[in-house]
Design a protein around this motif. Structure first.
Motif, short mmCIF file in Angstrom:
data_model
loop_
_atom_site.label_atom_id
_atom_site.label_comp_id
_atom_site.label_asym_id
_atom_site.label_seq_id
_atom_site.Cartn_x
_atom_site.Cartn_y
_atom_site.Cartn_z
N PHE A 206 0.81 -1.21 0.00
CA PHE A 206 0.00 0.00 0.00
C PHE A 206 0.85 1.27 0.00
N GLY A 207 2.12 1.13 0.31
CA GLY A 207 2.99 2.29 0.34
C GLY A 207 3.95 2.29 -0.83
N VAL A 208 4.98 3.13 -0.73
CA VAL A 208 5.97 3.24 -1.78
C VAL A 208 7.14 2.31 -1.47
N ARG A 209 7.65 1.66 -2.49
CA ARG A 209 8.74 0.69 -2.30
C ARG A 209 10.10 1.37 -2.33
N TYR A 210 10.96 0.97 -1.41
CA TYR A 210 12.34 1.45 -1.39
C TYR A 210 13.10 0.84 -2.56
N ARG A 211 13.86 1.68 -3.27
CA ARG A 211 14.68 1.23 -4.40
C ARG A 211 16.13 1.61 -4.14
N SER A 212 16.96 0.62 -3.97
CA SER A 212 18.35 0.87 -3.60
C SER A 212 19.16 1.51 -4.72
N ASP A 213 18.68 1.42 -5.96
CA ASP A 213 19.45 2.01 -7.06
C ASP A 213 19.35 3.52 -7.08
N THR A 214 18.27 4.09 -6.59
CA THR A 214 18.10 5.54 -6.62
C THR A 214 17.86 6.16 -5.25
N MET A 215 17.80 5.34 -4.22
CA MET A 215 17.47 5.83 -2.88
C MET A 215 18.45 5.28 -1.85
N LEU A 216 18.56 5.97 -0.73
CA LEU A 216 19.19 5.42 0.46
C LEU A 216 18.35 5.91 1.64
N CYS A 217 18.49 5.25 2.76
CA CYS A 217 17.71 5.72 3.91
C CYS A 217 18.60 5.85 5.13
N ALA A 218 18.14 6.67 6.04
CA ALA A 218 18.90 6.97 7.24
C ALA A 218 17.92 7.29 8.36
N GLY A 219 18.32 6.98 9.57
CA GLY A 219 17.46 7.27 10.70
C GLY A 219 18.16 6.97 12.01
N ASP A 220 17.40 7.07 13.07
CA ASP A 220 17.87 6.74 14.41
C ASP A 220 17.27 5.39 14.77
N PRO A 221 18.08 4.37 15.03
CA PRO A 221 17.53 3.05 15.35
C PRO A 221 16.53 3.07 16.51
N GLN A 222 16.65 4.07 17.38
CA GLN A 222 15.72 4.19 18.51
C GLN A 222 14.56 5.13 18.19
N GLY A 223 14.59 5.74 17.02
CA GLY A 223 13.56 6.71 16.67
C GLY A 223 13.84 8.08 17.27
N GLY A 224 13.02 9.06 16.87
CA GLY A 224 13.12 10.38 17.49
C GLY A 224 13.91 11.40 16.73
N ARG A 225 14.69 10.99 15.72
CA ARG A 225 15.45 11.96 14.92
C ARG A 225 15.25 11.64 13.45
N ASP A 226 14.94 12.69 12.68
CA ASP A 226 14.54 12.44 11.29
C ASP A 226 14.37 13.78 10.58
N ALA A 227 14.14 13.72 9.28
CA ALA A 227 13.68 14.87 8.52
C ALA A 227 12.16 14.81 8.52
N CYS A 228 11.51 15.92 8.13
CA CYS A 228 10.05 15.95 8.19
C CYS A 228 9.53 16.93 7.14
N GLN A 229 8.21 17.23 7.18
CA GLN A 229 7.61 18.13 6.22
C GLN A 229 8.36 19.47 6.22
#
Length: 272
Positions: A206-229
């Motif tokens: 139902f959502g958008v699929r991650y594509r490693s050829d054009t995307m990368l992802c990053a975050g905090d393993p515990q949550g709480g830090r991220d980019a947003c709107q």
């Protein structure tokens, strides 16, 4: 949980790009939470971070800021392709008469820095607004910024892409995920995540699929830090190099839903 969003602001009132359930395709939403769980940043430490602005469209409260960008040459700024879409701008970029880049200024309505007009725009022809693959655009500035504003771009295979590497995301976006926008630049420390972790977070359906050829992802393993709107198009920097542009994500600061970034090394043309 709501579906993926691109992380730009849209509309004259700075409304968030349509959420899943409001649109048939559950398009990704613009990022602005870097600044979820972040801290204030000094522009002297990150002179390559710029704000995209149109006061006519987004009002003067935040100096018209609606997306971020990053200086990669004195007259070239990278941003997210979805920041230049009709949904964000209400028309084509050249139809927005007061479209400028605000450079050298951490406080959007503060003093210093400069506001530079846009002489040309290039949107990646492979950008897919449905999947957000290839989410990159290049702005050509009407006048050159100092060379000291320029940041280098990580090339394919650079260690900066290694999972577990600390990275910093920058922006003027939502700091809580509930529409709380700062007046000054903020940054948050996250980690580059493995493609496996990203694929697990965004398998499609139902959502958008991650594509490693054009995307990368990053975050905090515990949550709480991220980019947003409001952070869309802003830089993700690791080992002093640009590795990503804020693109999309599901929610802001959720450990199980990291931020997704355009993989600049695979999308940026050799000549910009």
């Amino acid at each position: 949980m709501h579906g993926p969003f691109t992380r730009a602001l849209t509309g004259a009132l700075g409304l968030i790009t349509a959420a899943a359930g409001q649109v048939a395709t559950a398009a990704p939403v613009a990022a602005d939470s870097v600044v979820v769980g972040g801290r204030q940043a000094l522009i002297a430490d990150a002179p390559w971070v710029v704000a995209l602005s149109s006061r006519d469209r987004f009002g003067g409260t935040r100096a018209g800021q609606f997306c971020g960008g990053v200086v990669v040459a004195p007259t070239k700024v990278l941003t997210a392709a979805h920041c230049l879409g009709r949904e964000a701008l209400g028309g084509e970029p050249w139809e927005v008469r007061d479209f400028v880049v605000i450079a050298g200024r951490a406080a959007l309505r503060g003093q210093g820095g400069q506001e530079v007009g846009i002489s040309d725009t290039w949107v990646n022809p492979d950008y897919d607004p449905t999947t957000n693959s290839g989410d990159l655009a290049v702005l050509t500035l009407a006048s050159a910024l100092p060379q000291s504003y320029v940041i280098g771009v990580a090339r394919p295979g650079d260690p900066a892409h290694t999972p577990g590497t600390d990275a910093d995301v920058y922006g003027w976006g939502d700091t809580t995920g509930t529409g709380t926008y700062p007046s000054t630049l903020r940054t948050a420390r996250v980690q580059v995540l493995s493609d496996t972790a990203c694929e697990r977070a965004y398998p499609g359906g139902f959502g958008v699929r991650y594509r490693s050829d054009t995307m990368l992802c990053a975050g905090d393993p515990q949550g709480g830090r991220d980019a947003c709107q409001g952070d869309s198009g802003g830089p993700l920097v690791a080992k002093g190099l640009l590795v990503g542009l804020v693109s999309w994500g599901s929610g802001c600061g959720q450990a199980e839903n990291p931020g997704v970034y355009t993989r600049v090394s695979s999308v940026l043309p050799e000549r910009i």
